[in-house]
Design a protein around this motif. Sequence first.
Motif, short mmCIF file in Angstrom:
data_model
loop_
_atom_site.label_atom_id
_atom_site.label_comp_id
_atom_site.label_asym_id
_atom_site.label_seq_id
_atom_site.Cartn_x
_atom_site.Cartn_y
_atom_site.Cartn_z
N ILE A 2 18.83 16.77 -0.98
CA ILE A 2 18.75 15.97 -2.25
C ILE A 2 18.16 14.43 -1.82
O ILE A 2 17.50 14.03 -2.47
CB ILE A 2 19.94 15.95 -2.88
CG1 ILE A 2 20.09 17.46 -3.67
CG2 ILE A 2 20.01 15.02 -3.97
CD1 ILE A 2 21.73 17.65 -4.38
N SER A 3 18.66 13.89 -0.77
CA SER A 3 18.25 12.63 -0.60
C SER A 3 16.84 12.50 -0.24
O SER A 3 16.27 11.80 -0.27
CB SER A 3 19.33 12.12 0.63
OG SER A 3 18.80 10.95 1.19
N ARG A 4 16.47 13.79 0.84
CA ARG A 4 15.09 13.64 1.17
C ARG A 4 13.99 13.79 0.01
O ARG A 4 13.02 13.02 -0.15
CB ARG A 4 14.90 14.85 2.16
CG ARG A 4 15.50 14.49 3.49
CD ARG A 4 15.15 15.97 4.32
NE ARG A 4 13.66 16.18 4.50
CZ ARG A 4 13.35 17.37 4.88
NH1 ARG A 4 14.03 18.21 5.30
NH2 ARG A 4 11.99 17.76 5.11
N LEU A 5 14.51 14.83 -1.16
CA LEU A 5 13.91 14.89 -2.10
C LEU A 5 13.58 13.65 -2.85
O LEU A 5 12.41 13.04 -3.56
CB LEU A 5 14.04 16.02 -3.06
CG LEU A 5 13.36 16.38 -4.26
CD1 LEU A 5 11.83 16.37 -4.08
CD2 LEU A 5 14.00 17.54 -4.88
N GLU A 6 14.60 12.82 -3.10
CA GLU A 6 14.74 11.57 -3.89
C GLU A 6 13.85 10.57 -3.46
O GLU A 6 13.03 9.77 -3.89
CB GLU A 6 16.14 11.05 -3.88
CG GLU A 6 17.04 11.71 -4.88
CD GLU A 6 18.46 11.56 -4.95
OE1 GLU A 6 19.05 11.79 -5.75
OE2 GLU A 6 18.83 10.96 -3.93
N ARG A 7 13.82 10.37 -1.88
CA ARG A 7 12.91 9.45 -1.35
C ARG A 7 11.44 9.87 -1.26
O ARG A 7 10.60 9.07 -1.65
CB ARG A 7 13.03 9.46 0.21
CG ARG A 7 14.74 8.67 0.42
CD ARG A 7 14.73 8.28 1.91
NE ARG A 7 14.64 9.54 2.79
CZ ARG A 7 15.52 10.26 3.19
NH1 ARG A 7 17.10 10.10 2.71
NH2 ARG A 7 15.22 11.30 4.34
N SER A 24 11.00 20.32 -3.17
CA SER A 24 11.68 20.86 -4.30
C SER A 24 12.15 22.34 -4.30
O SER A 24 13.08 22.65 -4.62
CB SER A 24 10.84 20.70 -5.65
OG SER A 24 10.65 19.33 -5.86
N TRP A 25 11.22 23.26 -4.03
CA TRP A 25 11.30 24.31 -3.73
C TRP A 25 12.20 24.83 -2.78
O TRP A 25 13.37 25.80 -2.85
CB TRP A 25 10.06 25.57 -3.95
CG TRP A 25 9.49 25.78 -2.75
CD1 TRP A 25 8.41 25.01 -2.07
CD2 TRP A 25 9.74 26.78 -1.77
NE1 TRP A 25 7.93 25.73 -0.82
CE2 TRP A 25 8.92 26.57 -0.68
CE3 TRP A 25 10.62 27.76 -1.58
CZ2 TRP A 25 9.15 27.51 0.40
CZ3 TRP A 25 11.00 28.74 -0.43
CH2 TRP A 25 9.66 28.60 0.67
N LYS A 26 12.29 24.01 -1.54
CA LYS A 26 13.05 24.46 -0.61
C LYS A 26 14.63 23.89 -0.85
O LYS A 26 15.65 24.47 -0.42
CB LYS A 26 12.46 23.68 0.75
CG LYS A 26 11.38 24.49 1.24
CD LYS A 26 10.74 23.95 2.48
CE LYS A 26 9.39 24.53 2.79
NZ LYS A 26 8.91 24.06 3.94
N LEU A 27 14.70 22.72 -1.69
CA LEU A 27 15.84 22.40 -1.96
C LEU A 27 16.46 23.47 -2.89
O LEU A 27 17.67 23.86 -2.70
CB LEU A 27 15.98 21.20 -2.86
CG LEU A 27 17.23 20.60 -3.45
CD1 LEU A 27 18.30 20.43 -2.52
CD2 LEU A 27 17.11 19.54 -4.44
#
Length: 130
Positions: free
Chosen positions: A12-17, A49-52
């Motif tokens: 989630i943190s990676r996606l937010e960045r 996104s899809w990997k999350l």
Amino acid sequence: METKKEELAFHISRLERALATLDEILEQPFSVIIRDATIQRFEYCFELSWKLLKKALKIDGIDVNSPRQTIRAAFETGYIDDIDIWFEMLEDRNMTSHTYDPDIANQVYESANRLPEEIRKVLKILAKSR
């Protein structure tokens, strides 16, 4: 070893960045260079996104392999609310290698403008469900 929740929090943190970088470029006035940079950021934000979603589904006991399977399962579990937008963005992500064609590049750029809102919906739903 990380717990599944910690691992999900990391993703989630990676996606937010990554989303912050997409937001940043979308604030810029349109030019061909901005469009091309936006497409690159769209591509990696969509991938994250899809990997999350795949990771969240796995935690829920649902195994999926492809982006298409992940989107379908995420819709069925309520992680995404508009499957059509996600499938359109998947198709646009698949066309990113053809963005030398200005029409395709402009289409992908338009998808990039829709992605942040969809990501934020997913992040909100995941935050509530955990």
